[in-house]
Write an enzyme that holds these catalytic residues in place. Structure first.
Site: not given
Length: 705
Positions: A10, A83, A85, A87, A301, A303, A347
């Site tokens: 990203e 990432d 997740d 998103e 990570y 989140r 995670h």
């Protein structure tokens, strides 16, 4: 076609960090976040066609996507490393479709930390896109569009143009307003405490009243307190029970997204948005210089709502603790922590990627805020793997007549993790008691009654609001920063001195929405929706069925509100300040950073000005009045009212004291330990380091003890 492998991430920072771990066969590029999304100009959801999203290339991202496609054509293999997740999965899916990659192709890689081992392992194990994750993200995105793009036009018609409403943000506003209503309705209740002060072996100690007539002491008036004092008059005091035991004080679990935001707010004064920004930098990679390994991802990570720790990280931390502090600072077995209900355990908790990179080693290479946050994360994690502190606890029950008093003493017997966590060590209140034995008689030196009143619930600050959102299951930890930023930016709540206050606009909007929508503003409904979205990710729920179940009743309420909600006119409060451009009385408006003055003649007259708050201090340069101002980021600073003729400006307010070197005014910086004073003159370097002196004094007093 070459044998090159294209890796897409990203952000440029993440690309730079990853690139150093991969060989010359790999090309790493960045998508700069989403490249494809729903359009901003319209809802972008085909309600009649089973809620089909209408995706477009984001404006301004066309050339970037074209460049990525160009690189993709040259590559033998493409890996998307966004990432780990929902998103990130959605971004990977959009890129897969935009680049024409096969749906069943193994193009997706993920990792929890940006380290050499993690990256090398990830590229060996590509997988297909997890469509359950994608659908969970799509469901949230479409749901928010259905609510936001339906309620906002309603507010334009009924209240005023430019307003907007969101599914989760509106619930957050409701929580803040309901807390204000609790505070307004609160009626203080009187209660009394009684302390008996004793003297033995030249040591004074205190015991608090706990029971009267065998019942818990609940004294609610001065008259009741007098009755207790009369009961105790001329009574003999005798030690009835002495209990000494060791208590374990265990370390906290390593950080989740939510607990990190809360602690960063309480301990560092960081907003949730600032915490996420700097933690993202630490995760993606910071350039530590050649001697420290170049660009390095320092934490895992960010989140996550899991407190799980990998066995490898535990082993490495065990060796670090043993070498640094000794075997006695290790627990008997590795610590594990239970995550909250419905936690996504994919995670790990937030932890340092290299435990041997202590904050002090990196202090000179990290920015000030990066260092503060890294130290918070590193300390919490290492402490979580250390031995418990042992507290020598002493409880003494003293009886007189029909009353019982209790004295509590404690001292730290073994520091354990407190050897590292200095803040937690300071917060412990160690109390010494003299040697006391059962059946021993005591004579009180004084009976000290004190009157108290119950306090209303506290206003929300960022830490307590994040905690409440998490407890109620509203939103996900990764969305809290956005939720808070949005409701402040829209002017529905105001943040002043780190506390949240509702605005008139926020209350009006909430009243309009609550009067017509029974479910969308209900915290229970919002939390239940989060559980349903989790079900989509787990593959146990159909995302379009969830949308159908929601939209049917919601659209009926919307149609009813269009007909029945009366138009509300919000009149601007008129000030006595005259617009120097057109002569009208200016009015108060609410902006992102609070109220400001604006000319009512807009758009013909666009004059605006801040509301001037006088500090009562004189400008050291010209003698004018120093006024309080706000920066573009909402931070308070101080400047001369005669700007631009006078350019005096300071982050800190001048105090009465003058500089002993140049006689220019001093300013006070910080409050902890008294802070320190410094000269405001650009030509003087005088600083009075009160903070350091206080620390030395504290250390000396501890040594004496």
């Amino acid at each position: 076609m070459s044998d090159k492998i294209l890796v897409i991430v990203e952000s440029p920072a993440k690309a730079k960090t990853i690139n150093k771990f991969l060989g010359s066969r790999y090309t790493v590029t960045s998508s700069m976040g989403h490249v494809i999304d729903l359009p901003k100009s319209k809802m972008g959801v085909d309600v009649e066609n089973n809620f089909e999203p209408q995706y477009i290339t984001i404006r301004g991202k066309g050339s970037l996507l074209k460049e990525i496609k160009k690189e993709a054509k040259k590559a033998k293999k493409i890996l998307v490393a966004t990432d780990p997740d929902r998103e990130g999965e959605a971004i990977a899916w959009h890129l897969q479709r935009a680049l024409g990659l096969p749906e069943d192709g193994k193009t997706r890689i993920e990792f929890n930390e940006i380290t050499k081992d993690a990256i090398k392992e990830a590229v060996k194990q590509p997988r297909t896109i997890d469509m359950h994750r994608v659908e969970a993200q799509q469901a949230r995105r479409v749901l928010d569009r259905l609510v936001g793009y339906s309620l906002s036009p309603l507010l334009w018609k009924k209240v005023k143009k430019g307003l907007s409403a969101g599914r989760v943000q509106s619930v957050a506003v409701r929580i803040i307003i309901e807390r204000e209503e609790e505070i307004d309705k609160f009626v203080p209740e009187e209660y009394w405490k009684l302390a008996a002060k004793f003297l033995k072996d030249e040591m004074e100690f205190e015991a608090g009243l706990t029971h009267v007539d065998g019942k818990k002491a609940e004294i609610t008036s001065e008259e009741e307190m007098k009755q207790v004092l009369d009961l105790l008059k001329d009574s003999e005091y005798q030690v009835k029970k002495v209990v000494r035991k060791d208590k374990k004080k265990n370390p906290n679990a390593p950080y989740t997204t939510s607990s990190l935001q809360q602690d960063a707010s309480r301990k560092l004064g960081f907003s949730a948005k600032k915490t996420m920004r700097f933690s993202q930098q630490l995760y993606e990679g910071v350039d530590l210089g050649r001697g420290q390994g170049g660009t390095v991802g320092l934490i895992t990570y960010i989140r996550t709502d899991s407190t799980r720790i990998s066995s490898q990280a535990q082993e490495e931390t065990k060796l670090f603790i043993e070498e640094k502090y000794g075997k006695e600072y290790l627990p008997e077995k590795f610590r594990t922590y239970s995550s909250k209900k419905n936690a996504q355990d994919a995670h790990e908790a937030i932890r340092p990627t290299y435990v041997d990179k202590s904050p002090e080693l990196l202090k000179d290479t990290l920015s000030k805020d990066q260092y503060k946050l890294y130290k918070l994360i590193w300390t919490r994690f290492v402490c979580s793997q250390m031995a418990s502190a042992i507290i020598d606890s002493l409880t003494v029950d003293i009886e007189a007549a029909e009353a019982r008093f209790r004295a509590n003493g404690s001292r730290v017997k073994f520091l354990g993790y407190l050897n590292l966590d200095k803040d937690a060590r300071k917060s412990l209140s160690e109390v010494s008691l003299p040697a006391l034995e059962e059946d021993e008689s005591l004579v009180p030196k004084e009976l000290a009654p004190t009157q108290h009143f119950t306090q209303p619930p506290a206003r929300f600050n960022e830490a307590s609001l994040v905690k409440t959102l998490e407890e109620k299951g509203i939103g996900r930890p990764s969305t809290y920063a956005t939720i808070i930023d949005t409701i402040v930016r829209r002017g529905y709540v105001l943040k002043d001195a780190k506390l949240f206050y509702s605005t008139e606009l926020g209350r009006i909007v909430l009243d309009v929405l609550q009067s017509s929508f029974t479910t969308v503003l209900d915290p229970t409904f919002t939390a239940d929706m989060e559980s349903k979205l989790d079900g989509v990710e787990e593959g146990t729920a159909d995302w379009k069925a969830i949308l159908r179940d929601f939209y049917g009743p919601f659209s009926m309420e919307l149609e009813k509100a269009e007909k029945e909600v009366a138009k509300i006119e919000i009149k601007d409060e008129v000030s006595d300040v005259i617009c120097e451009k057109c002569g009208r009385n200016m009015v108060y408006k609410m902006g992102r950073y609070g109220k400001f003055l604006a000319c009512p003649g807009f758009p013909d007259c666009r004059n605006t000005k801040p509301i001037i708050k006088s500090t009562g201090k004189s400008c050291p340069k010209c003698g004018g009045d120093i006024i309080e101002k706000k920066s573009k980021t909402g931070k308070t600073f101080y400047g001369c009212e005669k700007y631009p003729d006078c350019d005096f400006v300071s982050w800190d307010l001048p105090i009465e004291e003058k500089c002993p070197k140049c006689s220019y005014p001093l300013a006070q910086k910080g409050k902890r330990y008294g802070g320190y004073k410094y000269c405001l003159s650009d030509d003087c370097d005088y600083t009075e380091q009160k903070k350091k002196a206080k620390k030395k004094d504290t250390k000396k007093s501890q040594e004496k003890k």
